[in-house]
Design a protein around this motif. Sequence first.
Motif, mmCIF file in Angstrom:
data_model
loop_
_atom_site.group_PDB
_atom_site.id
_atom_site.type_symbol
_atom_site.label_atom_id
_atom_site.label_comp_id
_atom_site.label_asym_id
_atom_site.label_seq_id
_atom_site.Cartn_x
_atom_site.Cartn_y
_atom_site.Cartn_z
ATOM 1 N N VAL A 164 -6.570 4.478 6.293
ATOM 2 C CA VAL A 164 -7.317 4.191 5.058
ATOM 3 C C VAL A 164 -8.816 4.152 5.355
ATOM 4 N N ASP A 192 -7.788 8.302 -8.339
ATOM 5 C CA ASP A 192 -7.208 7.189 -7.593
ATOM 6 C C ASP A 192 -7.060 7.512 -6.110
ATOM 7 N N LEU A 193 -6.989 8.796 -5.784
ATOM 8 C CA LEU A 193 -6.808 9.202 -4.383
ATOM 9 C C LEU A 193 -8.110 9.219 -3.607
ATOM 10 N N VAL A 249 -10.453 7.626 -1.598
ATOM 11 C CA VAL A 249 -10.548 6.411 -0.786
ATOM 12 C C VAL A 249 -11.838 6.482 0.022
ATOM 13 N N HIS A 290 -5.486 8.206 1.557
ATOM 14 C CA HIS A 290 -4.709 7.344 0.677
ATOM 15 C C HIS A 290 -3.369 7.029 1.339
ATOM 16 N N ASP A 314 0.821 -1.213 0.000
ATOM 17 C CA ASP A 314 0.000 0.000 0.000
ATOM 18 C C ASP A 314 0.856 1.265 0.000
#
Length: 476
Positions: free
Chosen positions: A297, A414-415, A417, A302, A117
């Motif tokens: 998370v 993508d960031l 979460v 992230h 991760d």
Amino acid sequence: MTGATLTLYNSLTRASEAFAPIDPAKGVRVYSCGPTVYSDPHLGNLRAYVFTDTLSRVLRWKGHALTHVINITDVGHLTSDADAGEDKMEAAAKQRGLSAWDISRHYADVFRRNLRDLNIRTPDHMPLATDYVAKMIDFAKGIADEHCYQLDSGLYFDSSTVPEYGKLSGGQDDAGEGRIESVEGKRHPQDFAIWRTTPPGETRQMEWDSPWGRGAPGWHLECSVMSAELLGLPFDIHTGGIDHREIHHVNEIAQNQAHCGCANSGAKIWMHNNFLVDRGGKMSKSKGGIATLDALVAKGVHPLAYRLMCLSAHYRSELEFSGENLMAALVRLRRLVLAAEKFRAAEGKGGGNAASYLERLDAAVSDDLNTPKALPVLEELLADKQLGQEARLMTLAQFDTALGLNLLDLSRADLRVRPADALVTEAEIEARLAQRKEARAAKDFARSDAIRDELIGAGVEVMDGDPIGWDWKVEI
């Protein structure tokens, strides 16, 4: 990449030194003390692996072949950092009603996942201590006659039999001795267990036969054995947390000196990252101050925000963990990723000087891994509109190789979460935003505002004018 001379701070000599491999034909050999897998890794643990990953990345980036070992301690480490108490694996197994083997397998898997991760490269070897017990016994046999003595509780190392015991810790014997368990019959307060014999009438889940009785190895023994087996002695660099500098690595050096019959410490350079601190105190599992990557998370952070937070401070400086610092790192990461997306897509004018960015990156990381100095160079690069497409992608790839932020591939989306307590799904958010767009087009601003307020109440930030459209609201 070669460029600037790489200098690294050696805890053993208390000085920065120009680095060169002991044996260039073997490449650079690095051993990093791994976790004791009895519970979730805490963020203080993980800072050590962001540091050692940065070291390994820089070494490779500068053209060195590398063999990197991170061990897994699944036996031998005691319940106190003071080298006292029960074995942590045994204690965790009793507390949870599970086998020590099940405990170690589960938390070793969690550790490996946390490394992935954080974009930490998988080391070449991740040995389990329990796989090396037979070799630990052989190692102990080889030093026992000249350097050890036996008590009812086990085999102990006589610290007076090696030169300059405690040099790594700065010779602070009083502090070190005070943290080592008092055992009746020890010759010197700082002597430590090589082998711990199981007391009569007790049974451990992890125990083995040895010349000193059935029992388990001391914690310090495993690193001497696994580093020697996988890297050979001497090797180039040994890393760990600064707390290891006072006892664990001191005792490891003593064992190495006994094994080789010389003053060699086992590693040429010893490197230590400083603490992650929470309001002035070390973050430690044994103190109960646990904050995990998985918990972050679950809040919607992230993992690379924590990596960036670590890179924002020099590895030898204390790093304060706070909600403010973490949120600042997350905001900075978002800006970097957004800038990198634009940077990758822009055509540029074909001018600019990509080499100057790489020279400045090299100067920063070659100065004892000075990542705080490298990050502003990255930000300047991402703001440069002159570089042509080929140059910009090549240069950004070089920064990714050295710093591990994955900016060549990440998108702003993508960031996003999803927090564990989120009340809506992404599909529901997109549907409500589409309805809001229709309402705005129809000039139904009351309905548009109501949808926005509904989403805000569900923990969603509505971002008008931003191409991403929305994000989760993160609260630490």
